[in-house]
Motif scaffolding. Structure first.
Motif, mmCIF file in Angstrom:
data_model
loop_
_atom_site.group_PDB
_atom_site.id
_atom_site.type_symbol
_atom_site.label_atom_id
_atom_site.label_comp_id
_atom_site.label_asym_id
_atom_site.label_seq_id
_atom_site.Cartn_x
_atom_site.Cartn_y
_atom_site.Cartn_z
ATOM 1 N N ASN A 78 39.938 -3.999 19.283
ATOM 2 C CA ASN A 78 38.583 -3.876 18.572
ATOM 3 C C ASN A 78 37.818 -4.769 19.659
ATOM 4 O O ASN A 78 36.526 -4.640 19.627
ATOM 5 C CB ASN A 78 38.651 -4.171 17.177
ATOM 6 C CG ASN A 78 39.142 -3.302 16.365
ATOM 7 O OD1 ASN A 78 39.397 -2.348 16.541
ATOM 8 N ND2 ASN A 78 39.755 -3.853 15.065
ATOM 9 N N GLU A 115 36.773 -3.254 22.706
ATOM 10 C CA GLU A 115 36.003 -2.063 22.669
ATOM 11 C C GLU A 115 34.412 -2.643 22.526
ATOM 12 O O GLU A 115 33.411 -2.396 22.831
ATOM 13 C CB GLU A 115 36.050 -1.313 21.482
ATOM 14 C CG GLU A 115 37.469 -0.430 21.486
ATOM 15 C CD GLU A 115 37.242 1.041 22.294
ATOM 16 O OE1 GLU A 115 36.390 1.044 22.772
ATOM 17 O OE2 GLU A 115 38.411 1.592 22.465
ATOM 18 N N ASN A 146 33.497 -3.943 25.979
ATOM 19 C CA ASN A 146 32.971 -2.948 27.035
ATOM 20 C C ASN A 146 31.937 -2.228 26.515
ATOM 21 O O ASN A 146 31.368 -1.962 27.520
ATOM 22 C CB ASN A 146 34.381 -1.859 26.705
ATOM 23 C CG ASN A 146 35.434 -1.983 27.493
ATOM 24 O OD1 ASN A 146 35.740 -3.112 28.143
ATOM 25 N ND2 ASN A 146 36.543 -1.335 27.322
ATOM 26 N N LYS A 147 31.423 -2.380 25.290
ATOM 27 C CA LYS A 147 30.208 -1.745 24.965
ATOM 28 C C LYS A 147 29.326 -2.578 25.639
ATOM 29 O O LYS A 147 27.997 -1.924 26.069
ATOM 30 C CB LYS A 147 30.165 -1.692 23.286
ATOM 31 C CG LYS A 147 28.567 -1.027 22.794
ATOM 32 C CD LYS A 147 28.738 -0.918 21.168
ATOM 33 C CE LYS A 147 27.578 -0.194 20.916
ATOM 34 N NZ LYS A 147 27.648 -0.311 19.332
ATOM 35 N N SER A 162 34.891 4.540 28.571
ATOM 36 C CA SER A 162 35.937 4.905 27.780
ATOM 37 C C SER A 162 36.920 3.965 27.981
ATOM 38 O O SER A 162 37.053 3.441 29.221
ATOM 39 C CB SER A 162 36.550 6.236 27.854
ATOM 40 O OG SER A 162 35.507 7.367 27.522
ATOM 41 N N ASN A 163 37.685 3.672 27.011
ATOM 42 C CA ASN A 163 38.841 2.612 26.927
ATOM 43 C C ASN A 163 40.093 3.407 26.681
ATOM 44 O O ASN A 163 40.236 4.459 25.685
ATOM 45 C CB ASN A 163 38.546 1.466 26.223
ATOM 46 C CG ASN A 163 39.851 0.631 26.113
ATOM 47 O OD1 ASN A 163 40.186 -0.005 27.278
ATOM 48 N ND2 ASN A 163 40.668 0.483 25.049
#
Length: 279
Positions: free
Chosen positions: A63, A66, A69-70, A76-77
């Motif tokens: 989490n 993610e 990364n945002k 995408s991961n």
């Protein structure tokens, strides 16, 4: 931007990217390239807490990745789900990475340098080596024919960018002054980073329950730490903040480094690194 690239950052643990290449990833995303991350392990021992199970840690760190990364602009991961701390089947991993390079048509790989001196973590060594091999071998149609038979076509990856602790003098320097704040914010998404900061700066806080005033202090300290690292790299090249990489071009099955190695063997000086200045 001359050409839109598909770029894959391939690393062992969810927070590996943040310290070494998050600024560059954020910059490439802003420039319009498609960025993918491939995290090879669950990172399920990556905490100093004793009130969590491995499953708790794995879910939490995914989490966190993610969220990070945002902030960086990752498209995408992909989590490959290997256990943390030295239990990766290297040949199985290479096959999976070849699959993703082919499926996503990856032009550039960013990964950990498996030839770095004094790199002690076995996951870093295995992932860096298999990522490099996968990039070099993804173009061969007779390798992993089951993938080809299922509609995944061979694809020639162009280059590997090694990040972090390097086994060779860097040959590419990327200016990250304009995206440093994104790097700071992305790093603070990880509780393990907060644990590290608390230890480094002797902050008395609970990494799992950070108050708003504590977050401000953490952000300030994280900015100071990352700017310090980035400024040391950039200073030599008249840059405020930068990240360093050792880049190898790929020929199928090889790195395109024969001329470089011959030149070094005869004692010729290395060419200066390529500087990627911000516009």
């Amino acid at each position: 931007m001359s050409k839109k690239l598909n770029i894959a950052a391939i690393f062992a643990h969810p927070d590996d990217l943040t310290y070494f290449a998050a600024g560059t990833i954020a910059r490439w995303a802003e420039e319009g390239h498609d960025i993918f991350t491939i995290c090879c392990t669950k990172g399920d021992v990556g905490t100093l807490r004793r009130d969590l199970t491995k499953n708790d840690v794995a879910k939490k760190r995914e989490n966190e990745l993610e969220s990070s990364n945002k902030i960086l602009g990752v498209k995408s991961n992909f989590m490959l789900g290997y256990p943390d701390a030295g239990f990766i089947n290297s040949q199985e991993l290479r096959k999976k990475l070849v699959y993703y390079i082919r499926k996503l048509k990856i032009d550039r790989i960013v990964t950990l340098d498996p030839w770095a001196k004094y790199e002690v973590h076995p996951d870093h060594l295995v992932v860096g080596r298999m990522a490099a091999e996968a990039g070099a071998f993804s173009a061969f149609p007779l390798l992993y024919e089951d993938q080809i038979n299922n509609g995944i076509e061979p694809y020639k990856c162009s280059e590997v960018w090694f990040m972090g602790l390097l086994g060779h003098k860097p040959n590419h320097i990327v200016e990250i002054s304009k995206v440093l704040e994104k790097k700071v914010k992305a790093a603070l998404e990880f509780e393990a980073t907060i644990e590290l900061l608390a230890e480094l700066f002797n902050l008395k806080l609970d990494p799992a329950n950070v108050m708003e005033d504590e977050l401000k202090k953490l952000t300030k300290n994280m900015h100071r730490l990352l700017l310090s690292i980035a400024s040391v790299i950039g200073k030599k090249y008249d840059l405020k903040a930068a990240e360093a990489f050792y880049v190898q071009k790929i020929l199928p099955g090889h790195f395109d480094n024969l001329q470089e190695n011959i030149s070094k063997n005869f004692g010729n000086p290395l060419p200066p690194p390529k500087i990627h200045r911000a516009d």
